[in-house]
Design a protein around this motif. Structure first.
Motif, PDB file in Angstrom:
ATOM      1  N   GLU A 131      -5.222 -18.154   3.752  1.00 47.73           N
ATOM      2  CA  GLU A 131      -5.635 -17.118   2.791  1.00 47.73           C
ATOM      3  C   GLU A 131      -6.602 -17.697   1.768  1.00 47.73           C
ATOM      4  O   GLU A 131      -6.357 -18.764   1.204  1.00 47.73           O
ATOM      5  CB  GLU A 131      -4.413 -16.529   2.075  1.00 47.73           C
ATOM      6  N   GLN A 155      -0.946 -10.837   7.920  1.00 45.49           N
ATOM      7  CA  GLN A 155      -0.469 -12.115   7.401  1.00 45.49           C
ATOM      8  C   GLN A 155       0.911 -12.475   7.922  1.00 45.49           C
ATOM      9  O   GLN A 155       1.751 -11.606   8.164  1.00 45.49           O
ATOM     10  CB  GLN A 155      -0.436 -12.064   5.860  1.00 45.49           C
ATOM     11  N   ARG A 177       2.145   1.820  -3.478  1.00 41.52           N
ATOM     12  CA  ARG A 177       1.108   2.392  -4.337  1.00 41.52           C
ATOM     13  C   ARG A 177       0.977   3.900  -4.109  1.00 41.52           C
ATOM     14  O   ARG A 177       0.880   4.682  -5.063  1.00 41.52           O
ATOM     15  CB  ARG A 177      -0.230   1.695  -4.066  1.00 41.52           C
ATOM     16  N   ASP A 185      -9.630 -10.662  -0.658  1.00 39.21           N
ATOM     17  CA  ASP A 185      -9.565  -9.492  -1.544  1.00 39.21           C
ATOM     18  C   ASP A 185      -8.930  -8.260  -0.913  1.00 39.21           C
ATOM     19  O   ASP A 185      -8.608  -7.298  -1.617  1.00 39.21           O
ATOM     20  CB  ASP A 185     -10.983  -9.092  -1.981  1.00 39.21           C
ATOM     21  N   ILE A 229      -1.746  -5.245  -6.063  1.00 32.87           N
ATOM     22  CA  ILE A 229      -1.347  -3.833  -6.030  1.00 32.87           C
ATOM     23  C   ILE A 229      -0.026  -3.650  -6.786  1.00 32.87           C
ATOM     24  O   ILE A 229       0.118  -2.770  -7.637  1.00 32.87           O
ATOM     25  CB  ILE A 229      -1.198  -3.355  -4.567  1.00 32.87           C
ATOM     26  N   SER A 285       0.826  -1.210   0.000  1.00 33.53           N
ATOM     27  CA  SER A 285       0.000   0.000   0.000  1.00 33.53           C
ATOM     28  C   SER A 285       0.860   1.259   0.000  1.00 33.53           C
ATOM     29  O   SER A 285       0.535   2.252  -0.658  1.00 33.53           O
ATOM     30  CB  SER A 285      -0.919   0.014   1.222  1.00 33.53           C
ATOM     31  N   GLN A 286       1.937   1.229   0.772  1.00 31.94           N
ATOM     32  CA  GLN A 286       2.836   2.391   0.773  1.00 31.94           C
ATOM     33  C   GLN A 286       3.467   2.588  -0.606  1.00 31.94           C
ATOM     34  O   GLN A 286       3.612   3.724  -1.067  1.00 31.94           O
ATOM     35  CB  GLN A 286       3.938   2.198   1.824  1.00 31.94           C
ATOM     36  N   SER A 346      -6.228  -5.958   0.974  1.00 31.98           N
ATOM     37  CA  SER A 346      -4.802  -5.810   1.270  1.00 31.98           C
ATOM     38  C   SER A 346      -4.632  -5.748   2.783  1.00 31.98           C
ATOM     39  O   SER A 346      -5.194  -4.884   3.452  1.00 31.98           O
ATOM     40  CB  SER A 346      -4.285  -4.518   0.622  1.00 31.98           C
ATOM     41  N   GLY A 385       0.427 -12.199   0.111  1.00 30.55           N
ATOM     42  CA  GLY A 385      -1.007 -12.003  -0.015  1.00 30.55           C
ATOM     43  C   GLY A 385      -1.368 -11.561  -1.422  1.00 30.55           C
ATOM     44  O   GLY A 385      -0.759 -10.648  -1.973  1.00 30.55           O
ATOM     45  N   GLU A 386      -2.390 -12.205  -2.004  1.00 31.55           N
ATOM     46  CA  GLU A 386      -2.719 -11.887  -3.400  1.00 31.55           C
ATOM     47  C   GLU A 386      -3.214 -10.457  -3.554  1.00 31.55           C
ATOM     48  O   GLU A 386      -2.985  -9.831  -4.592  1.00 31.55           O
ATOM     49  CB  GLU A 386      -3.752 -12.893  -3.938  1.00 31.55           C
ATOM     50  N   ALA A 387      -3.882  -9.913  -2.540  1.00 36.38           N
ATOM     51  CA  ALA A 387      -4.346  -8.525  -2.658  1.00 36.38           C
ATOM     52  C   ALA A 387      -3.145  -7.582  -2.747  1.00 36.38           C
ATOM     53  O   ALA A 387      -3.170  -6.602  -3.495  1.00 36.38           O
ATOM     54  CB  ALA A 387      -5.238  -8.152  -1.471  1.00 36.38           C
ATOM     55  N   ASN A 388      -2.094  -7.896  -2.010  1.00 35.81           N
ATOM     56  CA  ASN A 388      -0.893  -7.061  -2.094  1.00 35.81           C
ATOM     57  C   ASN A 388      -0.141  -7.289  -3.401  1.00 35.81           C
ATOM     58  O   ASN A 388       0.386  -6.341  -3.999  1.00 35.81           O
ATOM     59  CB  ASN A 388       0.006  -7.330  -0.884  1.00 35.81           C
TER      60      ASN A 388
END
Lengths: 412, 412
Positions: B331, B298, A89, B25, A113, A86-87, B27, A107-110
């Motif tokens: 996850e 995580q 991004r 989903d 990103i 997130s940082q 982050s 993590g897939e969400a990360n």
């Protein structure tokens, strides 16, 4: 940028404006960055890195302040280091193109990103330290048809993340080598979690271990990147890391990258002490970093002899170490005449209040120094900066006249 | 509101969306509020106050979350309490009309904020405890041609703000009475800083002292407001304060107002313990508050036997007390099958990392519980909530299926 703030954004604490006088116009408490010290620190650390043949990728997690990222890049920084996807991004969105995630990407969400950033043109690096994470990253980035540049992290036993020895590094490199989606691009470490009887010796030994592991990777032709990196260093031991990287003459094989974060505003506590030790080890370094970050707050109550309650708390300031009263001003004083805080001691922080013990003379009738009053403004030195920045959505950058020259936003 | 987020706002950490599955989903790390516990707490505290003939003005500084303010008001709260002028501005902007600043209003920049709110129609109260502050307020609000409703704060010797005895209260009331711009509207206290050998007895004695001081003010006709307030109570001793206010039969003279803040999401640490004591003192109160706030993060590294490094740090979670591992998920697990964290112990927090000691069996090959893996998601209980909320610009409100039903913004 400040003129286009939305209504919503205009409502966060502080809400100062360019041209405000800190002692008269700004709602306190407020976090303040002094421009002269900031400018000095930006130039000082850049020159330090250049003198050591290293690139500077300041740790951006300290401030998460795009305006400071821009200042760091303008001063010559090679990129910005960050701690989470997130940082990364947020930094990329604000124009930072070269991003080093000095952390595992999990993590897939990360991963999604980061994939988005790479597709948008970011020059992105992250670190790995486990076969499972290699597999996760390879699966994800293969499916996205992207290639991901990774550095192997070498840690220390009893430390934080990272492979525990060179054998683990080599085994992980073989695994990365077998994955088309991953580009092994160097070696990463963090000496801030090294410990031992003689910390200086332990940090130097760790730096040499990084060098040797990096050279072993190169010797076995496991590094794919044509310009591989070797990177370490927080804000306390950067001189030792830079010194070993220079001694090792890595220049042609590896690009050495240093990642201090706190230097940009320095510190009134733990890193000021660390800086004294740097200067003791390296007396040739002229005048060190200068503390640039302060929190200004007002005395809101003087309820009994010897006690002042100040409108500043854990919501406003890092408290790994107690903030230190530095100076006091009368509200609205246009002469900026500093009044004494000698003997003042911050003894307790609640969420929104600080308890300050006053020396006896502050209870006596006014003397030349100005007896303390409800409304007096106190400047506090803070330690450490990372945990102060994250308490503010905007900070006041001020000039010598304590006039706000820029309202700096953060992106936590 | 979430649809209209600006680009800038969309970049802060988390950035979840309604409909996201928390385990797949979003982050991570992310701060999570569980709807069932939240709904229970909102109703529980409202009923508690009504049963005691008191109004509820929840302390909004805990969450600074307008969506939660709206839920609290919809559940029947009388107003919202806040700690700073900036917080009051944020709450008013988001539709909260009745604001109690349970703190001194100091500094012309802060007075200017409040004057703006009053002009815009806010029903605003603040507290005073010094003649100098009375003079400052009177001068400012006279010049603005506004009237300011104030409550006198009664504190305790060795405590925080506030007059130290009834004599001081009466003297301050006389001074307020002489100022046309100020409307004395009651008495305020905070029992959270009371101390003594038997804290329960000390808090009750303090509550009675508040009652007596309030009655003395009324007896001497020093209260100008037709509906004066008497207000106290944080999140630990509200039962004692409410009990004394009820015993004192203040109903016709004063409106009793309670101001707990943490109740809304409750707590996994210090306030859970306080709640156990409330229920021990008051067994007739059925089922107490439920912890509703968790942080999900995580496992990013398993670098050596017995150690997991989790991607969550002081940047993400309050750390007056160490976060507590509650459950673990794989996850993406759509069955939401919780895996064991028995014996897991969080031993250290850095800015962005948590160190978790694992019991021996987690190093053995997979068993029915699922051996820990890089990527596993851990739900942590946190204490206390105020210092967790302020680390997030948005939190995920989730339903029983761990699906995000609302992204709640904060206004720190």
């Amino acid at each position: 940028m400040n003129d286009s703030l939305s209504d919503h954004e205009a409502l966060h604490k502080g809400m100062p404006q360019t041209g405000n006088r800190l002692l008269a116009d700004v709602s306190l408490p407020a976090a303040v960055i002094h421009e002269p010290a900031l400018a000095h620190n930006l130039a000082w650390m850049q020159r330090f890195c250049e003198d050591h043949g290293a690139r500077l990728a300041p740790h951006g997690k300290t401030t998460m302040c795009p305006e400071l990222f821009h200042r760091q890049l303008a001063a010559g920084a090679w990129g910005i280091t960050l701690a989470t996807a997130s940082q990364c991004r947020a930094a990329f969105h604000h124009g930072v193109n070269r991003l080093m995630l000095a952390n595992q990407l999990v993590g897939e969400a990360n991963m999604a990103i980061v994939a988005g950033l790479i597709e948008a043109g970011a020059d992105f690096y992250c670190v790995v330290d486990s076969a499972r994470n290699v597999d996760q990253l390879a699966r994800y980035f293969t499916a996205r048809d992207l290639r991901l540049k990774v550095l192997i992290e070498l840690g220390v036993p009893g430390g934080r993340c990272g492979c525990r020895d060179t054998d683990e590094v080599m085994a992980l490199a073989e695994r990365i080598d077998s994955e088309q989606a991953l580009v092994l691009s160097g070696l990463e470490g963090y000496e801030g979690v090294v410990h031992g009887g003689d910390p200086e010796r332990a940090v130097r030994a760790y730096a040499w271990q990084l060098v040797e592991a990096a050279q072993a990777l190169e010797r076995d032709a496991l590094i794919e990147s044509p310009q591989p990196l070797i990177t370490a260093s927080g804000s306390a031991w950067y001189d030792l890391i830079a010194g070993v990287f220079r001694e090792a003459r890595l220049g042609s094989q590896f690009v050495p990258v240093l990642r201090p974060g706190c230097y940009v505003v320095h510190d009134h506590g733990i890193y000021r002490q660390a800086q004294r030790e740097v200067l003791a080890r390296r007396p040739e370094l002229e005048r060190g970093l200068k503390p640039a970050l302060e929190v200004y707050a007002q005395v809101i109550s003087l309820p009994e002899p010897g006690l002042a309650i100040v409108g500043m708390g854990k919501r406003d300031v890092g408290h790994d170490q107690m903030p230190e009263p530095l100076r006091r001003y009368r509200e609205g004083d246009e002469r900026l005449h500093p009044l004494s805080v000698e003997g003042w001691q911050l003894t307790k922080l609640m969420d929104q209040h600080a308890f300050v013990r006053l020396p006896e003379e502050d209870e006596e009738p006014a003397n030349g120094n100005g007896r303390v009053r409800v409304g007096d403004i106190v400047a506090f030195g803070v330690s450490h900066p990372c945990l102060t920045f994250d308490k503010w959505r905007r900070l006041c950058r001020v000039d010598e006249r304590l006039e706000v020259v820029e309202v700096m936003q953060t992106c936590f």
